[in-house]
Design a protein around this motif. Structure first.
Motif, PDB file in Angstrom:
ATOM      1  N   TYR A 130      33.359  -4.425  15.065  1.00  0.00           N
ATOM      2  CA  TYR A 130      33.382  -4.456  16.533  1.00  0.00           C
ATOM      3  C   TYR A 130      33.289  -3.038  17.075  1.00  0.00           C
ATOM      4  N   VAL A 131      32.471  -2.878  18.108  1.00  0.00           N
ATOM      5  CA  VAL A 131      32.270  -1.579  18.741  1.00  0.00           C
ATOM      6  C   VAL A 131      32.688  -1.692  20.203  1.00  0.00           C
ATOM      7  N   ARG A 132      33.412  -0.702  20.668  1.00  0.00           N
ATOM      8  CA  ARG A 132      33.909  -0.680  22.042  1.00  0.00           C
ATOM      9  C   ARG A 132      32.760  -0.737  23.045  1.00  0.00           C
ATOM     10  N   GLU A 133      32.981  -1.451  24.135  1.00  0.00           N
ATOM     11  CA  GLU A 133      32.020  -1.508  25.238  1.00  0.00           C
ATOM     12  C   GLU A 133      31.620  -0.089  25.641  1.00  0.00           C
ATOM     13  N   GLY A 134      30.322   0.148  25.767  1.00  0.00           N
ATOM     14  CA  GLY A 134      29.822   1.467  26.135  1.00  0.00           C
ATOM     15  C   GLY A 134      29.462   2.331  24.941  1.00  0.00           C
ATOM     16  N   SER A 135      29.842   1.907  23.731  1.00  0.00           N
ATOM     17  CA  SER A 135      29.518   2.673  22.523  1.00  0.00           C
ATOM     18  C   SER A 135      28.537   1.931  21.625  1.00  0.00           C
ATOM     19  N   GLN A 136      28.063   0.752  22.068  1.00  0.00           N
ATOM     20  CA  GLN A 136      27.103  -0.008  21.270  1.00  0.00           C
ATOM     21  C   GLN A 136      25.737   0.665  21.290  1.00  0.00           C
ATOM     22  N   GLY A 137      24.969   0.435  20.231  1.00  0.00           N
ATOM     23  CA  GLY A 137      23.619   0.958  20.153  1.00  0.00           C
ATOM     24  C   GLY A 137      23.527   2.424  19.796  1.00  0.00           C
ATOM     25  N   LEU A 138      24.631   3.016  19.377  1.00  0.00           N
ATOM     26  CA  LEU A 138      24.658   4.452  19.083  1.00  0.00           C
ATOM     27  C   LEU A 138      24.895   4.754  17.602  1.00  0.00           C
ATOM     28  N   GLY A 139      24.869   3.728  16.757  1.00  0.00           N
ATOM     29  CA  GLY A 139      25.064   3.932  15.328  1.00  0.00           C
ATOM     30  C   GLY A 139      26.484   3.739  14.845  1.00  0.00           C
ATOM     31  N   VAL A 140      27.396   3.429  15.735  1.00  0.00           N
ATOM     32  CA  VAL A 140      28.801   3.254  15.351  1.00  0.00           C
ATOM     33  C   VAL A 140      28.955   2.048  14.430  1.00  0.00           C
ATOM     34  N   GLY A 141      28.326   0.924  14.795  1.00  0.00           N
ATOM     35  CA  GLY A 141      28.414  -0.282  13.971  1.00  0.00           C
ATOM     36  C   GLY A 141      27.862  -0.066  12.576  1.00  0.00           C
ATOM     37  N   GLY A 142      26.744   0.627  12.477  1.00  0.00           N
ATOM     38  CA  GLY A 142      26.153   0.911  11.165  1.00  0.00           C
ATOM     39  C   GLY A 142      27.033   1.803  10.319  1.00  0.00           C
ATOM     40  N   ALA A 143      27.619   2.807  10.942  1.00  0.00           N
ATOM     41  CA  ALA A 143      28.531   3.690  10.202  1.00  0.00           C
ATOM     42  C   ALA A 143      29.735   2.908   9.695  1.00  0.00           C
ATOM     43  N   LEU A 144      30.268   2.035  10.541  1.00  0.00           N
ATOM     44  CA  LEU A 144      31.424   1.224  10.138  1.00  0.00           C
ATOM     45  C   LEU A 144      31.053   0.246   9.019  1.00  0.00           C
ATOM     46  N   LEU A 145      29.937  -0.479   9.179  1.00  0.00           N
ATOM     47  CA  LEU A 145      29.558  -1.455   8.163  1.00  0.00           C
ATOM     48  C   LEU A 145      29.266  -0.781   6.827  1.00  0.00           C
ATOM     49  N   GLY A 146      28.557   0.333   6.849  1.00  0.00           N
ATOM     50  CA  GLY A 146      28.272   1.044   5.603  1.00  0.00           C
ATOM     51  C   GLY A 146      29.535   1.478   4.883  1.00  0.00           C
ATOM     52  N   ALA A 147      30.479   2.016   5.621  1.00  0.00           N
ATOM     53  CA  ALA A 147      31.745   2.446   5.023  1.00  0.00           C
ATOM     54  C   ALA A 147      32.548   1.250   4.534  1.00  0.00           C
ATOM     55  N   LEU A 148      32.491   0.137   5.269  1.00  0.00           N
ATOM     56  CA  LEU A 148      33.241  -1.059   4.871  1.00  0.00           C
ATOM     57  C   LEU A 148      32.682  -1.657   3.577  1.00  0.00           C
ATOM     58  N   VAL A 149      31.356  -1.694   3.463  1.00  0.00           N
ATOM     59  CA  VAL A 149      30.723  -2.193   2.238  1.00  0.00           C
ATOM     60  C   VAL A 149      31.156  -1.330   1.051  1.00  0.00           C
ATOM     61  N   GLU A 150      31.139  -0.026   1.222  1.00  0.00           N
ATOM     62  CA  GLU A 150      31.551   0.862   0.128  1.00  0.00           C
ATOM     63  C   GLU A 150      33.026   0.681  -0.213  1.00  0.00           C
ATOM     64  N   ALA A 151      33.862   0.472   0.779  1.00  0.00           N
ATOM     65  CA  ALA A 151      35.293   0.240   0.521  1.00  0.00           C
ATOM     66  C   ALA A 151      35.501  -1.048  -0.269  1.00  0.00           C
ATOM     67  N   ALA A 152      34.767  -2.097   0.076  1.00  0.00           N
ATOM     68  CA  ALA A 152      34.891  -3.368  -0.647  1.00  0.00           C
ATOM     69  C   ALA A 152      34.376  -3.229  -2.077  1.00  0.00           C
ATOM     70  N   ARG A 153      33.281  -2.487  -2.252  1.00  0.00           N
ATOM     71  CA  ARG A 153      32.782  -2.221  -3.609  1.00  0.00           C
ATOM     72  C   ARG A 153      33.836  -1.471  -4.418  1.00  0.00           C
ATOM     73  N   GLY A 154      34.390  -0.444  -3.800  1.00  0.00           N
ATOM     74  CA  GLY A 154      35.397   0.366  -4.475  1.00  0.00           C
ATOM     75  C   GLY A 154      36.628  -0.422  -4.851  1.00  0.00           C
ATOM     76  N   ALA A 155      36.920  -1.474  -4.087  1.00  0.00           N
ATOM     77  CA  ALA A 155      38.075  -2.326  -4.376  1.00  0.00           C
ATOM     78  C   ALA A 155      37.747  -3.382  -5.432  1.00  0.00           C
ATOM     79  N   GLY A 156      36.494  -3.406  -5.902  1.00  0.00           N
ATOM     80  CA  GLY A 156      36.109  -4.314  -6.977  1.00  0.00           C
ATOM     81  C   GLY A 156      35.697  -5.707  -6.542  1.00  0.00           C
ATOM     82  N   HIS A 157      35.360  -5.896  -5.278  1.00  0.00           N
ATOM     83  CA  HIS A 157      34.931  -7.218  -4.826  1.00  0.00           C
ATOM     84  C   HIS A 157      33.501  -7.492  -5.281  1.00  0.00           C
ATOM     85  N   HIS A 158      33.189  -8.772  -5.411  1.00  0.00           N
ATOM     86  CA  HIS A 158      31.900  -9.205  -5.938  1.00  0.00           C
ATOM     87  C   HIS A 158      30.860  -9.423  -4.839  1.00  0.00           C
TER      88      HIS A 158
END
Length: 173
Positions: free
Chosen positions: A95-123
């Protein structure tokens, strides 16, 4: 940590802390009130939000994006289903705060979240997205998620039925 630039300001993605709880709650409650991203009409109280966030903090599955000292988005993953057989599959929310959408925030968050889940050993990671949310579907595709199906009229919000697109990303090679 992921750093991007938003309107010439640095946006930093970092692990969430309990101190981020109110900012996360405000973003989440705005989505509840104004969007079809969350299929509930119930806004989180401060107490409910603290319990919800504490569960994510305990498993290390919550991130925030901040800019100028303010939280501009958050991402979490949690169990997809509660049964043991699903224990290696997680579901994401970004989720991205109103007024901050479309600026790459969601992509930065999703990319980091995917890496965190990988690092935690999820399939694998699942995304359940309202089928009309082309922006979120596009974002997930960019990170390698593929559509595995659509559940017609899966949820009701604002007096309308909505379809749910299910997407999946393999976290292990």
């Amino acid at each position: 940590m992921v750093t991007i630039y938003e309107k010439r300001e640095v946006v930093r993605v970092r692990p969430a802390t309990a101190a981020d709880g109110e900012a996360i709650r405000v973003i989440r409650n705005h989505a509840v009130a104004t969007s079809t991203a969350l299929w509930t009409d119930t806004r989180q109280s401060p107490a409910d939000a603290a319990v919800w966030l504490a569960a994510h903090l305990a498993r290390g599955s919550a991130l925030v994006a901040e800019s100028g000292g303010e939280v501009v988005g958050f991402a979490v993953y949690g169990p997809w289903r509660d049964l043991d057989g699903y224990r290696h599959t997680v579901e994401n929310s970004v989720y991205v705060r109103e007024g901050s959408q479309g600026l790459g925030v969601g992509g930065a968050l999703l990319g980091a979240l995917v890496e965190a889940a990988r690092g935690a050993g999820h399939h694998s990671m699942i995304a359940g997205i309202e089928s009309g949310n082309a922006t979120s579907i596009r974002l997930h595709r960019r990170f390698g998620f593929t559509e595995v199906g659509t559940v017609r009229e899966a949820g009701l919000k604002f007096g309308r039925w909505f379809d749910l697109t299910i997407m999946r990303l393999a976290l292990e090679d």
